[in-house]
Motif scaffolding. Structure first.
Motif, PDB file in Angstrom:
ATOM      1  N   SER A 129       0.845  -1.193   0.000  1.00 47.18           N
ATOM      2  CA  SER A 129       0.000   0.000   0.000  1.00 47.18           C
ATOM      3  C   SER A 129       0.883   1.247   0.000  1.00 47.18           C
ATOM      4  CB  SER A 129      -0.892  -0.014   1.240  1.00 47.18           C
ATOM      5  OG  SER A 129      -2.042   0.750   1.041  1.00 47.18           O
ATOM      6  N   LYS A 133      -2.152   5.268  -3.555  1.00 48.40           N
ATOM      7  CA  LYS A 133      -2.400   3.973  -4.196  1.00 48.40           C
ATOM      8  C   LYS A 133      -2.590   2.911  -3.109  1.00 48.40           C
ATOM      9  CE  LYS A 133      -0.858   0.746  -7.628  1.00 48.40           C
ATOM     10  NZ  LYS A 133       0.258   0.138  -8.301  1.00 48.40           N
ATOM     11  N   PRO A 134      -3.765   2.958  -2.459  1.00 55.90           N
ATOM     12  CA  PRO A 134      -3.998   2.012  -1.367  1.00 55.90           C
ATOM     13  C   PRO A 134      -4.151   0.581  -1.884  1.00 55.90           C
ATOM     14  CG  PRO A 134      -5.999   3.212  -1.847  1.00 55.90           C
ATOM     15  CD  PRO A 134      -4.914   3.824  -2.695  1.00 55.90           C
ATOM     16  N   HIS A 135      -3.778  -0.348  -1.053  1.00 61.20           N
ATOM     17  CA  HIS A 135      -3.980  -1.765  -1.358  1.00 61.20           C
ATOM     18  C   HIS A 135      -5.481  -1.998  -1.519  1.00 61.20           C
ATOM     19  CE1 HIS A 135      -4.286  -6.077  -0.670  1.00 61.20           C
ATOM     20  NE2 HIS A 135      -3.008  -6.142  -1.012  1.00 61.20           N
ATOM     21  N   PRO A 136      -5.900  -2.921  -2.398  1.00 57.42           N
ATOM     22  CA  PRO A 136      -7.337  -3.174  -2.596  1.00 57.42           C
ATOM     23  C   PRO A 136      -8.114  -3.490  -1.313  1.00 57.42           C
ATOM     24  CG  PRO A 136      -6.090  -4.242  -4.325  1.00 57.42           C
ATOM     25  CD  PRO A 136      -5.083  -3.697  -3.342  1.00 57.42           C
ATOM     26  N   LYS A 139      -8.592  -0.085   0.467  1.00 55.63           N
ATOM     27  CA  LYS A 139      -9.538   0.726  -0.306  1.00 55.63           C
ATOM     28  C   LYS A 139     -10.960   0.198  -0.102  1.00 55.63           C
ATOM     29  CE  LYS A 139     -10.376   2.621  -4.923  1.00 55.63           C
ATOM     30  NZ  LYS A 139     -11.774   2.730  -4.670  1.00 55.63           N
ATOM     31  N   ILE A 142     -12.334   1.329   3.330  1.00 52.88           N
ATOM     32  CA  ILE A 142     -12.750   2.721   3.327  1.00 52.88           C
ATOM     33  C   ILE A 142     -14.049   2.888   2.545  1.00 52.88           C
ATOM     34  CG2 ILE A 142     -12.125   5.069   2.597  1.00 52.88           C
ATOM     35  CD1 ILE A 142     -10.585   3.937   5.077  1.00 52.88           C
ATOM     36  N   ASP A 143     -14.154   2.259   1.396  1.00 54.97           N
ATOM     37  CA  ASP A 143     -15.386   2.341   0.606  1.00 54.97           C
ATOM     38  C   ASP A 143     -16.588   1.792   1.368  1.00 54.97           C
ATOM     39  OD1 ASP A 143     -13.960   3.505  -1.473  1.00 54.97           O
ATOM     40  OD2 ASP A 143     -13.827   1.662  -2.660  1.00 54.97           O
TER      41      ASP A 143
END
Length: 148
Positions: A129, A133-136, A139, A142-143
């Motif tokens: 991360s 460009k966060p790691h999936p 991300k 957070i989403d």
């Protein structure tokens, strides 16, 4: 992931004494343990699973939708693994194993399907991360939080 496995074993599966053999070598239910091929090694130095390893993601899983890949490569630094002797018990209790080594032997990613966002991994997503460009997995967290 290891603590999540122990917690599920104790409170959902009913193995109240479940643990990791790293934390309790005498555990009667070591849901996390050394791989069988490492059981007889006296000096464990240098026997860690270290480096990049592939993870095959299960179709129709949160992990697959977050990565949008069939196989991802993640960095590891650990010695203890999910104990496959308990795999069917976990699956029968509603646990979802959504990522494994390509041969299916090592559990890499788990998730709870009836939760807005619960994933736990055996690898270290923080190693991949970066700011902007966060790691999936991060991300996705957070989403999911923004939707609550």
């Amino acid at each position: 992931m290891q603590c999540a496995v122990i917690e599920w074993a104790r409170n959902i599966v009913g193995l109240t004494d479940a643990s990791s053999s790293e934390l309790d070598p005498q555990s009667k239910n070591p849901v996390i343990h050394l791989l069988p091929e490492q059981q007889d090694i006296i000096d464990l130095g240098g026997t860690m699973r270290l480096g990049v390893y592939p993870c095959r993601l299960q179709k129709e899983s949160k992990g697959k939708s977050l990565y949008d890949e069939d196989v991802v490569y993640e960095r590891h630094r650990h010695r203890y693994e999910f104990n496959n002797s308990y795999k069917q018990t976990f699956l029968d209790s509603g646990y979802k194993i959504s990522g494994t080594s390509p041969d299916g032997r090592l559990v890499e990613l788990i998730e709870l399907t009836n939760h807005p966002y619960f994933l736990a991994c055996q690898y270290h997503p923080e190693f991949l991360s970066r700011p902007g460009k966060p790691h999936p997995l991060f991300k996705g967290l957070i989403d999911a939080a923004k939707k609550l």
